[in-house]
Design a protein around this motif. Structure first.
Motif, PDB file in Angstrom:
ATOM      1  N   ARG A 156      30.969  43.858   9.196  1.00 38.19           N
ATOM      2  CA  ARG A 156      30.134  43.716  10.099  1.00 38.19           C
ATOM      3  C   ARG A 156      28.631  44.547   9.452  1.00 38.19           C
ATOM      4  O   ARG A 156      27.682  44.767  10.078  1.00 38.19           O
ATOM      5  CB  ARG A 156      30.605  44.035  11.693  1.00 38.19           C
ATOM      6  N   ARG A 157      28.461  43.816   8.412  1.00 38.95           N
ATOM      7  CA  ARG A 157      27.029  44.384   7.277  1.00 38.95           C
ATOM      8  C   ARG A 157      26.997  43.053   6.226  1.00 38.95           C
ATOM      9  O   ARG A 157      28.083  42.932   5.531  1.00 38.95           O
ATOM     10  CB  ARG A 157      28.099  45.771   6.959  1.00 38.95           C
ATOM     11  N   GLY A 177      12.835  30.731  13.068  1.00 41.74           N
ATOM     12  CA  GLY A 177      11.636  31.930  12.913  1.00 41.74           C
ATOM     13  C   GLY A 177      13.448  32.799  13.016  1.00 41.74           C
ATOM     14  O   GLY A 177      14.445  32.068  12.762  1.00 41.74           O
ATOM     15  N   TRP A 178      13.058  33.931  13.390  1.00 44.30           N
ATOM     16  CA  TRP A 178      14.052  35.023  13.935  1.00 44.30           C
ATOM     17  C   TRP A 178      14.781  34.889  14.686  1.00 44.30           C
ATOM     18  O   TRP A 178      13.661  34.563  16.009  1.00 44.30           O
ATOM     19  CB  TRP A 178      13.048  36.297  13.517  1.00 44.30           C
ATOM     20  N   LEU A 179      15.440  35.115  15.105  1.00 41.97           N
ATOM     21  CA  LEU A 179      16.588  35.073  16.542  1.00 41.97           C
ATOM     22  C   LEU A 179      15.398  36.439  17.048  1.00 41.97           C
ATOM     23  O   LEU A 179      15.500  37.612  17.270  1.00 41.97           O
ATOM     24  CB  LEU A 179      17.879  35.795  16.373  1.00 41.97           C
ATOM     25  N   ALA A 180      15.565  35.957  18.884  1.00 41.80           N
ATOM     26  CA  ALA A 180      15.038  36.712  19.595  1.00 41.80           C
ATOM     27  C   ALA A 180      15.487  38.113  19.979  1.00 41.80           C
ATOM     28  O   ALA A 180      16.523  37.406  21.353  1.00 41.80           O
ATOM     29  CB  ALA A 180      14.074  35.650  20.126  1.00 41.80           C
ATOM     30  N   LEU A 181      15.925  38.655  19.747  1.00 39.72           N
ATOM     31  CA  LEU A 181      16.493  39.824  20.214  1.00 39.72           C
ATOM     32  C   LEU A 181      16.169  41.225  19.620  1.00 39.72           C
ATOM     33  O   LEU A 181      15.024  41.686  19.101  1.00 39.72           O
ATOM     34  CB  LEU A 181      18.136  40.274  19.266  1.00 39.72           C
ATOM     35  N   PRO A 182      16.246  42.484  20.131  1.00 40.96           N
ATOM     36  CA  PRO A 182      16.357  43.402  20.755  1.00 40.96           C
ATOM     37  C   PRO A 182      15.990  43.732  19.360  1.00 40.96           C
ATOM     38  O   PRO A 182      15.131  44.773  18.795  1.00 40.96           O
ATOM     39  CB  PRO A 182      17.090  44.045  21.683  1.00 40.96           C
ATOM     40  N   GLY A 185      17.181  41.097  14.137  1.00 39.68           N
ATOM     41  CA  GLY A 185      16.917  39.112  13.805  1.00 39.68           C
ATOM     42  C   GLY A 185      16.599  38.937  12.807  1.00 39.68           C
ATOM     43  O   GLY A 185      16.888  37.305  12.460  1.00 39.68           O
ATOM     44  N   ASP A 186      16.292  39.591  11.398  1.00 38.62           N
ATOM     45  CA  ASP A 186      15.984  39.249  10.480  1.00 38.62           C
ATOM     46  C   ASP A 186      17.599  38.819  10.113  1.00 38.62           C
ATOM     47  O   ASP A 186      17.655  38.342   8.592  1.00 38.62           O
ATOM     48  CB  ASP A 186      15.900  40.716   9.674  1.00 38.62           C
ATOM     49  N   THR A 187      19.161  40.013  10.758  1.00 38.98           N
ATOM     50  CA  THR A 187      20.569  39.822   9.886  1.00 38.98           C
ATOM     51  C   THR A 187      20.461  38.102  10.635  1.00 38.98           C
ATOM     52  O   THR A 187      21.107  37.745   9.967  1.00 38.98           O
ATOM     53  CB  THR A 187      21.013  40.585  10.327  1.00 38.98           C
ATOM     54  N   GLY A 188      19.986  37.797  11.407  1.00 39.21           N
ATOM     55  CA  GLY A 188      20.228  36.625  12.150  1.00 39.21           C
ATOM     56  C   GLY A 188      19.836  35.344  11.366  1.00 39.21           C
ATOM     57  O   GLY A 188      20.350  34.302  10.792  1.00 39.21           O
ATOM     58  N   GLU A 229      27.361  44.476  20.798  1.00 38.31           N
ATOM     59  CA  GLU A 229      28.262  43.370  20.669  1.00 38.31           C
ATOM     60  C   GLU A 229      27.616  42.412  21.071  1.00 38.31           C
ATOM     61  O   GLU A 229      27.761  41.239  20.320  1.00 38.31           O
ATOM     62  CB  GLU A 229      29.256  43.883  22.335  1.00 38.31           C
ATOM     63  N   ALA A 230      26.426  42.064  21.470  1.00 34.66           N
ATOM     64  CA  ALA A 230      26.766  40.698  22.246  1.00 34.66           C
ATOM     65  C   ALA A 230      25.237  40.536  20.902  1.00 34.66           C
ATOM     66  O   ALA A 230      25.284  38.486  21.225  1.00 34.66           O
ATOM     67  CB  ALA A 230      25.137  40.655  23.242  1.00 34.66           C
ATOM     68  N   ARG A 231      24.332  40.795  20.614  1.00 35.27           N
ATOM     69  CA  ARG A 231      23.985  40.375  19.415  1.00 35.27           C
ATOM     70  C   ARG A 231      24.867  40.208  18.193  1.00 35.27           C
ATOM     71  O   ARG A 231      24.615  39.481  18.078  1.00 35.27           O
ATOM     72  CB  ARG A 231      22.919  41.704  18.658  1.00 35.27           C
ATOM     73  N   MET A 232      25.703  40.810  17.973  1.00 33.71           N
ATOM     74  CA  MET A 232      26.628  40.137  16.785  1.00 33.71           C
ATOM     75  C   MET A 232      27.188  39.143  17.243  1.00 33.71           C
ATOM     76  O   MET A 232      27.396  38.015  15.983  1.00 33.71           O
ATOM     77  CB  MET A 232      28.143  42.019  16.673  1.00 33.71           C
ATOM     78  N   ASN A 233      27.697  39.174  18.601  1.00 34.73           N
ATOM     79  CA  ASN A 233      28.232  37.521  19.218  1.00 34.73           C
ATOM     80  C   ASN A 233      27.632  36.128  18.634  1.00 34.73           C
ATOM     81  O   ASN A 233      27.832  35.508  18.071  1.00 34.73           O
ATOM     82  CB  ASN A 233      28.695  37.774  19.769  1.00 34.73           C
ATOM     83  N   VAL A 234      26.386  36.546  19.080  1.00 37.13           N
ATOM     84  CA  VAL A 234      25.082  35.620  18.822  1.00 37.13           C
ATOM     85  C   VAL A 234      24.803  34.848  17.437  1.00 37.13           C
ATOM     86  O   VAL A 234      25.139  34.076  16.916  1.00 37.13           O
ATOM     87  CB  VAL A 234      24.217  36.216  19.328  1.00 37.13           C
ATOM     88  N   MET A 235      24.814  36.313  16.635  1.00 41.71           N
ATOM     89  CA  MET A 235      24.688  35.882  15.370  1.00 41.71           C
ATOM     90  C   MET A 235      25.795  35.334  14.728  1.00 41.71           C
ATOM     91  O   MET A 235      25.928  34.233  13.957  1.00 41.71           O
ATOM     92  CB  MET A 235      24.556  37.266  13.891  1.00 41.71           C
ATOM     93  N   ARG A 236      26.939  35.492  15.116  1.00 35.60           N
ATOM     94  CA  ARG A 236      28.347  34.784  14.488  1.00 35.60           C
ATOM     95  C   ARG A 236      28.174  33.750  14.991  1.00 35.60           C
ATOM     96  O   ARG A 236      28.567  32.607  13.537  1.00 35.60           O
ATOM     97  CB  ARG A 236      29.579  35.809  14.596  1.00 35.60           C
ATOM     98  N   GLU A 237      27.692  33.507  16.334  1.00 36.02           N
ATOM     99  CA  GLU A 237      28.904  31.624  16.805  1.00 36.02           C
ATOM    100  C   GLU A 237      27.208  31.131  16.790  1.00 36.02           C
ATOM    101  O   GLU A 237      27.973  29.758  15.915  1.00 36.02           O
ATOM    102  CB  GLU A 237      28.435  31.754  18.300  1.00 36.02           C
TER     103      GLU A 237
END
Length: 249
Positions: A156-157, A177-182, A185-188, A229-237
């Motif tokens: 998870r890193r 561009g970057w994922l529009a997350l709080p 987004g750079d990891t995404g 959890e939601a941020r991790m799920n979006v990036m993974r999916e």
């Protein structure tokens, strides 16, 4: 798009504007390969930022603009929309580039056509002026497409720091561009780039990552809870979907 132009994307909000003079000085200390130059897209995230109060008005490479408050990921993407360079470099307002960073990024991406993005070693810059290293640096050289996702799913890193990214313009455009997350987004973006192309790790320090009280990484929801959890799920999916799509096509 302008060849031999490196576009530096920097989001800035109120508390981080005071660091802009140091970031600018670190850009002035850079040397670039022959024929290359840079532009700096400073994107004010919301009202009353006042970036122009901290930067010279006579350097045409600095291009300041404002967008409504959406967080750093949205500001980076808006700045990308104003950019013209064939390469896109991430630099936050509170971070510093050691001398030679941009030269190394450009050299790798011009000499290795199979590589779409670079990252570098990072040192955290603590509030007392001391530094500490990042503990998962891989060996120098190619990061095979999919290797960042594999490592991230296990730990998870990522094993490389997304704040040091330099990428080919067309790849950033493909990902929107970057994922529009709080946050994250750079990891995404890093995980998306990893799906599209091989990367390259540069072992020299390419970022002094300043730690201070106003960072979004200090928010209590940054590393735990439903939002995390939601941020991790979006990036993974998204990363897994990109890999699957590329393999099918």
């Amino acid at each position: 798009m302008t060849e031999r132009l490196l576009s530096i994307v920097t989001p800035v909000y109120g508390p981080s504007a005071r660091f802009l003079p140091e970031a600018y000085k670190s850009l002035l200390d850079q040397d670039l390969p022959d024929g290359w130059t840079w532009e700096w897209l400073v994107q004010e995230d919301g009202d009353d930022v006042g970036a122009a109060n901290h930067l010279p008005t006579d350097d045409p490479r600095i291009r300041i603009s404002k967008s409504r408050r959406g967080g750093p990921q949205v500001a980076r993407t808006v700045a990308f929309g104003r950019s013209r360079g064939s390469l896109i470099k991430v630099v936050d307002a509170d971070d510093l580039l050691p001398a030679g960073t941009l030269h190394r990024d450009i050299t790798v991406l011009t000499e290795h056509s199979e590589v779409g993005w670079t990252t570098s070693r990072v040192l955290d810059l603590l509030e007392d002026g001391s530094t500490r290293g990042f503990d998962m640096d891989p060996p120098e050289g190619v990061l095979t497409s999919g290797s960042v996702l594999d490592h991230w799913k296990q730990h998870r890193r990522a094993q490389v720091h997304p704040a040091t990214l330099c990428a080919r313009r067309e790849l950033v455009a493909l990902l929107g561009g970057w994922l529009a997350l709080p946050a994250s987004g750079d990891t995404g973006l890093l995980l998306g780039l990893d799906a599209l192309s091989n990367g390259w790790f540069i072992p020299e320090v390419g970022m002094m990552y300043r730690l201070h009280e106003h960072q979004i990484t200090r928010h209590p929801h940054h590393s735990t809870g439903e939002e995390w959890e939601a941020r991790m799920n979006v990036m993974r999916e998204r990363a897994e979907a990109l890999h699957a799509w590329i393999q099918r096509n």
